[in-house]
Design an enzyme around this catalytic site. Structure first.
Site, PDB file in Angstrom:
ATOM      1  N   SER A 281     -23.765 -34.364 -26.808  1.00  0.00           N
ATOM      2  CA  SER A 281     -25.170 -34.198 -26.843  1.00  0.00           C
ATOM      3  C   SER A 281     -26.025 -35.171 -26.510  1.00  0.00           C
ATOM      4  O   SER A 281     -26.047 -36.275 -26.750  1.00  0.00           O
ATOM      5  CB  SER A 281     -25.421 -33.523 -28.223  1.00  0.00           C
ATOM      6  OG  SER A 281     -26.949 -33.620 -28.522  1.00  0.00           O
ATOM      7  N   LYS A 287     -22.034 -35.076 -31.822  1.00  0.00           N
ATOM      8  CA  LYS A 287     -21.781 -33.862 -31.304  1.00  0.00           C
ATOM      9  C   LYS A 287     -20.301 -34.087 -30.481  1.00  0.00           C
ATOM     10  O   LYS A 287     -20.335 -34.893 -29.368  1.00  0.00           O
ATOM     11  CB  LYS A 287     -22.537 -33.286 -30.311  1.00  0.00           C
ATOM     12  CG  LYS A 287     -23.854 -32.746 -31.298  1.00  0.00           C
ATOM     13  CD  LYS A 287     -23.435 -31.659 -32.097  1.00  0.00           C
ATOM     14  CE  LYS A 287     -23.498 -30.359 -31.441  1.00  0.00           C
ATOM     15  NZ  LYS A 287     -23.501 -28.935 -32.234  1.00  0.00           N
TER      16      LYS A 287
END
Ligand code: ARG
Length: 462
Positions: A281, A287
């Protein structure tokens, strides 16, 4: 007469085509993809014309060799397509005429672009069918490999996305192998129906020249020649069927993608997606996103759209060829390439995915997935199923109120709900026992699952 020299069909026109119309009607920008099929079809057609005495041997050789040369140039990216020649068929024919003159002028004898494009499109679709079938088989092999690598792992089986009964992870992989096998069988079926050669239909009515449709059909590896010229040039059923088959594939792999997206979430956490198949991300440093699976799921909408597109293009068309048919290529090509790409990357992703055995095992301890096993245990002791179902329901309610698993309960406590429960009950409780006790055909019983693994090993290697 400028017009006549410009266009292959320019004879009856006095004025130039409007540039806007040329722009609007061209298809070379997208049907250039058909060049291999067009060249192959034209060579077969020329050989047929020779066999039927409509061109000479030297004409045929000049046509064949020059078409091959043009093909090699297109392949190498050195051939210049010209929008003036509308489509792939006339670009190639114009280049041929330009290079060899008179023999080239004879190639279009007893042929129309209408039967030519139908033939090219069938040849393209036939090889696309073969390639998708191959990709499906590779994907099945990757699934089978996961089934064998993690053959001992048990995962929760779901109905309504609620814990239902435990199953072998391999059984889940085998379920997808079955699905993809039906897709392969559908493609074989579609290929069989497609494999009739439309050449010889010419524009719509056939030809007054002494041609041999069986010869071209054989040369191009079709099973037979056309039986109705009107149908041969207007038929696009094979394209619809193929795109429908692709919709089914897309739907199947989208379901697998969705399941694995769930399994990769923090909530399930059953599988480990390889880092090289995930993205990060731009804001959240932690992420690891499963975008490949999401895009496989996401592309399915476009593939369904391709089917609607094609069916809608066809729905109002009278016999025989109508220019609307030129639009068939967008949905056909797009569906073919999107599903092909999805299958190829999914296969790689599958073979790199690990299963988190311990997480799956602890999930199997939740949700009373052995309740059905307990009900069956009582049935084997002669209790009518509805009665045992009711008793076990009450046991589950009792266990849940004190946050216990069934296997944590004392036999005496269980016996309060049914007198036939005794010490041997612990041989049926717990996920491992449940799985080991399955015995019906097609169940998740270890022996049954192994039988299917053996079956697919033989079938997929053959
Ligand atoms: N480019 C056309 C197509 O893809 C080829 C056939 C054109 N035939 C015709 N009579 N204009 O359908």
């Amino acid at each position: 007469m400028a017009r006549e020299s410009e266009k292959l069909w320019g004879g009856r026109f006095e004025r130039e085509i409007a540039p806007e119309v040329e722009d609007f009607t061209e298809s070379i920008s997208f049907d250039h993809k058909l060049f291999r099929q067009d060249i192959r079809g034209s060579i077969a057609h020329a050989e047929m014309l020779l066999k039927c005495g409509l061109i000479s041997e030297s004409d045929c050789i000049a046509i064949r060799e020059t078409l091959k040369e043009i093909g090699a140039e297109i392949e190498a990216g050195t051939f210049r397509f010209d929008q003036k020649h509308e489509d792939i068929h006339m670009n190639i024919e114009a280049a041929l005429i330009d290079r060899i003159g008179e023999p080239g002028l004879k190639l279009h004898t007893a042929r129309s672009r209408n039967d030519q494009v139908a033939c090219d499109l069938k040849l393209w679709t036939r090889s696309a069918i073969d390639s998708v079938a191959g990709l499906l088989e590779s994907c099945q092999k990757a699934l089978l490999d996961r089934a064998e690598t993690f053959s001992e792992v048990i995962v929760p089986g779901y109905t309504h996305l609620q814990h239902a009964q435990p199953v072998l992870f391999a059984h889940v992989m085998l379920a997808y192998i079955e699905m993809l096998d039906r897709d392969r069988s559908r493609l074989r079926d579609c290929r069989k129906r497609l494999n009739i050669c439309p050449l010889g239909a010419c524009a719509l009515a056939g030809s007054a020249l002494p041609v041999d449709a069986d010869f071209t059909a054989r040369k191009l590896e079709f099973d037979a020649a056309l039986t109705n010229s009107l149908d041969a040039v207007s038929d696009r059923d094979f394209a619809v069927e193929f795109v429908f088959c692709l919709c089914m594939v897309a739907m199947h792999i989208s379901r697998l993608a969705e399941e694995w997206l769930l399994w990769a979430s923090n909530e399930f956490d059953f599988i480990d997606l390889d880092e090289s198949f995930c993205t990060g991300s731009s804001i959240m440093p932690q992420k690891k996103n499963p975008d490949v699976l999401e895009l496989i799921r996401g592309k399915t909408g476009r593939v369904y759209g391709n089917l609607t597109d094609l069916l809608t293009t066809l729905k109002g068309l009278p016999l025989a060829y109508n220019r609307d048919l030129q639009e068939d290529k967008f949905p056909l090509f797009e569906a073919g390439s999107e599903v092909g790409k999805s299958l190829a990357i999914l296969t790689q992703l599958i073979s790199k995915t690990g299963i988190k055995k311990d997480h799956a095992a602890s999930a199997c301890g939740r949700g009373y997935m052995d309740a059905t096993a307990l009900a069956d245990y009582l049935v084997l002791k002669g209790v009518p199923f509805r009665e045992s179902h009711r008793a076990v329901g009450a046991i589950v309610r009792h266990a849940a109120s004190s946050d216990k698993k069934l296997s944590d309960m004392a036999v005496e406590d269980m016996r309060k709900f049914h007198p036939l429960i005794s010490d041997d009950v612990f041989r049926v409780l717990g996920a491992r026992n449940c799985v080991d006790n399955y015995r019906s055909r097609g169940s998740s019983a270890p022996a049954e699952v192994q039988r299917r693994i053996d079956f697919w090993n033989t079938k997929l290697d053959a």
